[in-house]
Design a protein around this motif. Structure first.
Motif, PDB file in Angstrom:
ATOM      1  N   ASP B  90       0.843  -1.208   0.000  1.00 53.51           N
ATOM      2  CA  ASP B  90       0.000   0.000   0.000  1.00 53.51           C
ATOM      3  C   ASP B  90       0.874   1.252   0.000  1.00 53.51           C
ATOM      4  O   ASP B  90       0.600   2.222   0.718  1.00 53.51           O
ATOM      5  CB  ASP B  90      -0.928   0.022   1.223  1.00 53.51           C
ATOM      6  CG  ASP B  90      -1.815  -1.206   1.275  1.00 53.51           C
ATOM      7  OD1 ASP B  90      -2.163  -1.728   0.185  1.00 53.51           O
ATOM      8  OD2 ASP B  90      -2.136  -1.670   2.383  1.00 53.51           O
ATOM      9  N   ASN B 122      -7.337  -6.462   1.814  1.00 56.29           N
ATOM     10  CA  ASN B 122      -6.809  -6.109   0.489  1.00 56.29           C
ATOM     11  C   ASN B 122      -5.567  -5.244   0.610  1.00 56.29           C
ATOM     12  O   ASN B 122      -5.546  -4.297   1.383  1.00 56.29           O
ATOM     13  CB  ASN B 122      -7.865  -5.310  -0.278  1.00 56.29           C
ATOM     14  CG  ASN B 122      -8.863  -6.236  -0.905  1.00 56.29           C
ATOM     15  OD1 ASN B 122      -8.494  -7.319  -1.370  1.00 56.29           O
ATOM     16  ND2 ASN B 122     -10.122  -5.823  -0.895  1.00 56.29           N
ATOM     17  N   HIS B 123      -4.545  -5.605  -0.159  1.00 56.55           N
ATOM     18  CA  HIS B 123      -3.333  -4.776  -0.156  1.00 56.55           C
ATOM     19  C   HIS B 123      -2.822  -4.671  -1.573  1.00 56.55           C
ATOM     20  O   HIS B 123      -2.989  -5.598  -2.375  1.00 56.55           O
ATOM     21  CB  HIS B 123      -2.234  -5.414   0.688  1.00 56.55           C
ATOM     22  CG  HIS B 123      -2.508  -5.404   2.152  1.00 56.55           C
ATOM     23  ND1 HIS B 123      -2.569  -4.256   2.900  1.00 56.55           N
ATOM     24  CD2 HIS B 123      -2.737  -6.419   3.017  1.00 56.55           C
ATOM     25  CE1 HIS B 123      -2.807  -4.568   4.151  1.00 56.55           C
ATOM     26  NE2 HIS B 123      -2.928  -5.881   4.247  1.00 56.55           N
ATOM     27  N   SER B 124      -2.174  -3.547  -1.832  1.00 59.19           N
ATOM     28  CA  SER B 124      -1.475  -3.455  -3.108  1.00 59.19           C
ATOM     29  C   SER B 124      -0.005  -3.752  -2.814  1.00 59.19           C
ATOM     30  O   SER B 124       0.623  -3.085  -1.996  1.00 59.19           O
ATOM     31  CB  SER B 124      -1.686  -2.048  -3.664  1.00 59.19           C
ATOM     32  OG  SER B 124      -0.511  -1.560  -4.198  1.00 59.19           O
ATOM     33  N   THR B 126       3.824  -4.139  -4.079  1.00 59.97           N
ATOM     34  CA  THR B 126       4.741  -3.774  -5.157  1.00 59.97           C
ATOM     35  C   THR B 126       6.134  -4.315  -4.833  1.00 59.97           C
ATOM     36  O   THR B 126       6.606  -4.154  -3.707  1.00 59.97           O
ATOM     37  CB  THR B 126       4.836  -2.237  -5.282  1.00 59.97           C
ATOM     38  OG1 THR B 126       3.522  -1.744  -5.494  1.00 59.97           O
ATOM     39  CG2 THR B 126       5.721  -1.828  -6.432  1.00 59.97           C
ATOM     40  N   THR B 143       3.341  -4.821  -9.549  1.00 60.69           N
ATOM     41  CA  THR B 143       2.379  -4.455  -8.511  1.00 60.69           C
ATOM     42  C   THR B 143       1.164  -5.347  -8.676  1.00 60.69           C
ATOM     43  O   THR B 143       0.707  -5.574  -9.801  1.00 60.69           O
ATOM     44  CB  THR B 143       1.962  -2.985  -8.642  1.00 60.69           C
ATOM     45  OG1 THR B 143       3.134  -2.183  -8.481  1.00 60.69           O
ATOM     46  CG2 THR B 143       0.943  -2.608  -7.577  1.00 60.69           C
ATOM     47  N   LYS B 144       0.697  -5.868  -7.564  1.00 60.02           N
ATOM     48  CA  LYS B 144      -0.506  -6.702  -7.627  1.00 60.02           C
ATOM     49  C   LYS B 144      -1.427  -6.340  -6.485  1.00 60.02           C
ATOM     50  O   LYS B 144      -0.962  -6.018  -5.390  1.00 60.02           O
ATOM     51  CB  LYS B 144      -0.141  -8.185  -7.515  1.00 60.02           C
ATOM     52  CG  LYS B 144       0.259  -8.784  -8.815  1.00 60.02           C
ATOM     53  CD  LYS B 144       0.130 -10.287  -8.810  1.00 60.02           C
ATOM     54  CE  LYS B 144       0.511 -10.772 -10.208  1.00 60.02           C
ATOM     55  NZ  LYS B 144       0.665 -12.182 -10.303  1.00 60.02           N
ATOM     56  N   GLN B 145      -2.721  -6.423  -6.757  1.00 57.26           N
ATOM     57  CA  GLN B 145      -3.708  -6.286  -5.680  1.00 57.26           C
ATOM     58  C   GLN B 145      -3.911  -7.681  -5.113  1.00 57.26           C
ATOM     59  O   GLN B 145      -4.224  -8.604  -5.851  1.00 57.26           O
ATOM     60  CB  GLN B 145      -5.046  -5.771  -6.241  1.00 57.26           C
ATOM     61  CG  GLN B 145      -4.970  -4.374  -6.803  1.00 57.26           C
ATOM     62  CD  GLN B 145      -4.563  -3.355  -5.746  1.00 57.26           C
ATOM     63  OE1 GLN B 145      -4.977  -3.459  -4.597  1.00 57.26           O
ATOM     64  NE2 GLN B 145      -3.729  -2.387  -6.138  1.00 57.26           N
ATOM     65  N   VAL B 146      -3.688  -7.830  -3.839  1.00 59.54           N
ATOM     66  CA  VAL B 146      -3.875  -9.158  -3.244  1.00 59.54           C
ATOM     67  C   VAL B 146      -4.900  -9.043  -2.119  1.00 59.54           C
ATOM     68  O   VAL B 146      -4.757  -8.202  -1.236  1.00 59.54           O
ATOM     69  CB  VAL B 146      -2.555  -9.724  -2.671  1.00 59.54           C
ATOM     70  CG1 VAL B 146      -2.746 -11.147  -2.159  1.00 59.54           C
ATOM     71  CG2 VAL B 146      -1.456  -9.676  -3.715  1.00 59.54           C
ATOM     72  N   ALA B 147      -5.935  -9.903  -2.179  1.00 62.00           N
ATOM     73  CA  ALA B 147      -6.900  -9.959  -1.068  1.00 62.00           C
ATOM     74  C   ALA B 147      -6.397 -11.034  -0.112  1.00 62.00           C
ATOM     75  O   ALA B 147      -6.583 -12.228  -0.359  1.00 62.00           O
ATOM     76  CB  ALA B 147      -8.283 -10.308  -1.601  1.00 62.00           C
TER      77      ALA B 147
END
Ligand code: HEM
Ligand code: SF4
Ligand code: SF4
Lengths: 524, 168
Positions: B90, B122-124, B126, B143-147
């Motif tokens: 984040d 949820n976090h972004s 990188t 960068t990925k959005q990971v729940a």
């Protein structure tokens, strides 16, 4: 160190005497800790072999094979699994109690350093065996154990690639690495057995089998525990998840949470310091070296009694070198000799009766010889007065409890009670030095020099050479094995002896009166 | 008689205490590595940075001096550059390190193995890596959005064959 030892000694004494209320003397678990260690080892070995028949050594199938054993074959392989686990835990318990007891009894310094240092190596091996064992189940506990231990090893950067990378994600784990663990889990316990054998190289007749009754009790309780509370897995390993709540085996894994959280300097530094400290304990401080036993061939007929009685394997019998017509002669290895003098106590030439001639035994301690023992006996006897005189032969390790000196009681110290040749008792009584002899040593099953008490019991009971002569009657020799209440018990014994001697004297007087009366009647 | 019976009872009690102790401590009290509302990121890679000096063409004279069986057109220094790696969650930087290449002659891969605990939501995420000499930009960035589910363990590795960072 002395304070720590005294506290431990007290603790074991209390525990041992509490257990003695329930267990026959020979069955007392605290007196069989090393033997119980072996017993647990054998349970682990046998159950391990059985488990291995059904165990699948591939990482994909290991978990399923263990589940099969636990659930489908709960009555056989399942019980074996539980026995394997609980006996391993039992091994840790008795191992540490054994270590603490040997430490408390001061059985680890001087020439005994060898048993201690090999013991420290054994601790390491027991832990490697246990930890790799947990790994093989490949459940979530195994995952935790594998990751924490490899991460910890990686902190030393000994291996090129961090080995913890083997557990990075579900696809990372390789069969090869897992098979290596299976191999270690089998090889290390086998090497451990060799080390146990080495561990006992410097003690004679080690007790490696617990008495049947104790073994039966321990085995039955392990079996019941296995049935009531079987060992189970904690769900299949899943490297995509941190295990939720884990049931750690606190006997083998108590330091794992610390390994995980503490900095390298603390964990590796601590491990290094602790290991060094443990290895160095026998020299902190070193024991002052007493002079080892020496052989005087002119007085030795090669009877091998000293060889039979030495508790530390310090004597070997070799071919005769002095031309005398005997087959063998003893030689003492000074690096193994604890200077207990038990050999001198067993030598038939330790004869105080040889008046005039110098008392010289076939084997003797230069700094506490038989000649000196006779001199101190004479000196002690010279101070005694009256007709209820008591001489106590008391062993040095328990002397603070056994030392009594007054007009009627004198204490003659011996290195170990096993150093006292029975002929000295006979000598003291027939020479009229005392009216009663007290033979006093360490607590019955905790002899400082291992066999002093046992051999003395045999000699006085006339079942072990050299026998106490028959002309010495039972009420002339009293035996007391000190312990926590040694001093008090000795005081009681002395009072009892005093009363008995008084009673004897009165009886004799009455008998005399009767004889005189009868005689005068018949004259009349 | 009574005494003997008491002895047996006493022994049973001792064995029960032993078993209770062993049975209990063999898997209790329970231990939690992370809290139920947490998850974990493992960032681990073994990657060789580029050579610290560019390969250079040998001059014909230099080639001539070499033994016949060792002649080649280029010479390359063995040292590799240190690898710089960053992890941001984040936008907050959790890790930023310049990792030296392994080996006495600094010709091995740079290796890292790091773990981070994050909240399970949820976090972004990188990750960046630079494996070339000089001060320029990162060579790789993902960068990925990971729940994050509770207790999830996200592994991030790096492989040039797979085009950079790989999330597992
Ligand atoms: C599985 C582990 C172990 C087993 C099965 C074991 C077994 C034994 C046995 C059977 C004896 C002979 C006792 C006798 O008959 O007098 C003995 C002696 C001894 N053990 Fe162990 N042992 C183990 C671990 C250790 C450890 C960890 C230490 C300490 C670090 C240790 C220190 C000693 C010492 C110092 C002696 C000598 C006692 C003497 O000289 O009187 N042992 N052991
Ligand atoms: S003094 Fe003790 S240890 Fe030494 S040789 Fe004699 S019996 Fe063995
Ligand atoms: S006990 Fe005495 S006589 Fe017998 S072998 Fe030993 S030293 Fe010789």
């Amino acid at each position: 160190m002395t304070a720590v030892r005294s506290i431990l000694c007290f603790f074991f004494d209390v525990l041992e005497s509490s257990l003695a209320r329930f267990f026959p003397a020979q069955w007392n678990p605290l007196l069989n800790l090393g033997a119980l260690g072996f017993f647990f080892y054998w349970i682990i070995a046998v159950s391990g072999v059985y488990l291995f028949i059904f165990f699948d050594t591939g990482v994909q199938d290991a978990y399923a094979s263990v589940e099969y054993m636990t659930n489908d074959q709960w009555y056989a392989a399942g019980v074996m699994r539980s026995l394997h686990r609980y006996a391993s835990d039992g091994l840790v318990v008795v191992m540490f109690l054994h270590l603490l007891r040997q430490f408390g009894l001061d059985h680890y310094r001087g020439v005994r350093w060898f048993s201690w240092v090999t013991g420290v190596v054994i601790i390491g091996m027991v832990y490697v065996s246990g930890i790799t064992g947990y790994w093989l189940v490949w459940d979530r506990l195994a995952q935790y154990v594998a990751i924490v231990s490899t991460e910890w090893l990686d902190r030393l950067s000994l291996f090129g690639e961090p080995i913890a990378r083997n557990f990075l994600h579900p696809g990372a784990i390789e069969d090869r690495f897992f098979t290596l663990m299976v191999f270690i889990h089998i090889a290390v316990p086998l090497i451990l057995l060799i080390f146990l054998w080495i561990h006992l190289q410097r003690v004679t007749r080690p007790r490696i089998n617990p008495p049947r009754g104790l073994a039966a009790g321990v085995f039955a309780s392990m079996l019941v525990l296995s049935l009531v509370h079987p060992a189970v897995s904690q769900g299949p390993a899943n490297l995509a998840q941190v295990p939720e709540s884990l049931g750690l085996d606190w006997f083998y894994l108590p330091l794992f949470p610390l390994l995980e959280r503490m900095p390298t300097a603390v964990t590796w530094g601590g491990a290094a310091i602790l290991t060094l400290l443990f290895v160095a304990i026998p020299w902190l401080p070193p024991m002052c070296r007493l002079q080892p036993a020496t052989v005087d061939l002119d007085n030795c007929n090669g009877c091998i009694r000293c060889f039979n009685d030495c508790p530390y394997d310090a004597i070997t019998m070799v071919e005769r070198t002095d031309g005398l017509p005997f087959e063998r002669q003893p030689i003492v290895d000074p690096s193994l000799c604890t200077s207990c003098g038990i050999c001198a106590g067993s030598c038939p030439t330790s004869m105080p009766f040889r008046v005039g001639s110098k008392l010289s035994a076939g084997i003797d301690l230069p700094d506490a010889s038989m000649a000196e023992l006779r001199t101190s006996l004479h000196a002690a006897a010279a101070h005694l007065k009256g007709d209820r005189r008591v001489i106590i032969f008391g062993c040095e390790p328990c002397l603070p409890q056994l030392l009594v000196t007054n007009e009627t009681v004198a204490t003659v110290p011996v290195r170990c009670i096993g150093q006292l040749p029975p002929a000295f008792i006979d000598y003291a009584l027939t020479k009229g030095f005392a009216d009663c002899i007290v033979v006093a040593g360490c607590a019955e099953n905790s002899c400082y020099y291992r066999f002093g008490v046992q051999w003395t019991n045999g000699r006085l009971g006339r079942t072990r050479d050299p026998y106490l002569r028959k002309r010495v009657s039972d009420d002339q020799v009293r035996v007391i094995w000190a312990g926590r209440h040694g001093r008090r018990n000795l005081q009681h014994l002395l009072l009892k002896i005093d009363a008995d001697l008084e009673e004897q004297k009165n009886r004799k007087a009455r008998k005399n009166d009767r004889v005189v009366a009868e005689r005068s009647k018949s004259h009349a | 008689m009574l005494r003997a019976a008491m002895q047996w009872v006493g022994q049973v009690i001792v064995y029960v205490i032993l078993c209770a102790g062993v049975g209990a401590l063999a898997s209790w009290p329970h231990y939690q590595q992370i809290e139920p509302n947490q998850a974990q990121i493992k960032l681990s890679l073994a990657h060789s940075g580029q050579r610290s000096k560019k390969c250079r063409r040998l001059t014909p004279q230099e080639i001539a001096k070499m033994p016949a069986n060792e002649r080649r057109p280029n010479t390359c220094a063995r040292q590799r550059v240190a690898v710089r790696i960053q992890l941001l969650v984040d936008g907050n930087q959790l890790y930023d390190a310049v990792v030296e290449p392994a080996g006495l002659s600094r010709d091995g891969p740079a290796r890292i193995y790091e773990k981070f605990v994050v909240s399970a939501c949820n976090h972004s995420v990188t990750v960046r890596l630079k494996d070339t000499p000089g001060l320029g930009d990162f060579d790789y960035e993902t960068t990925k959005q990971v729940a994050f589910a509770p207790y999830q363990s996200l592994a991030i590795d790096f492989s040039t064959d797979k085009g950079g960072f790989v999330f597992f």
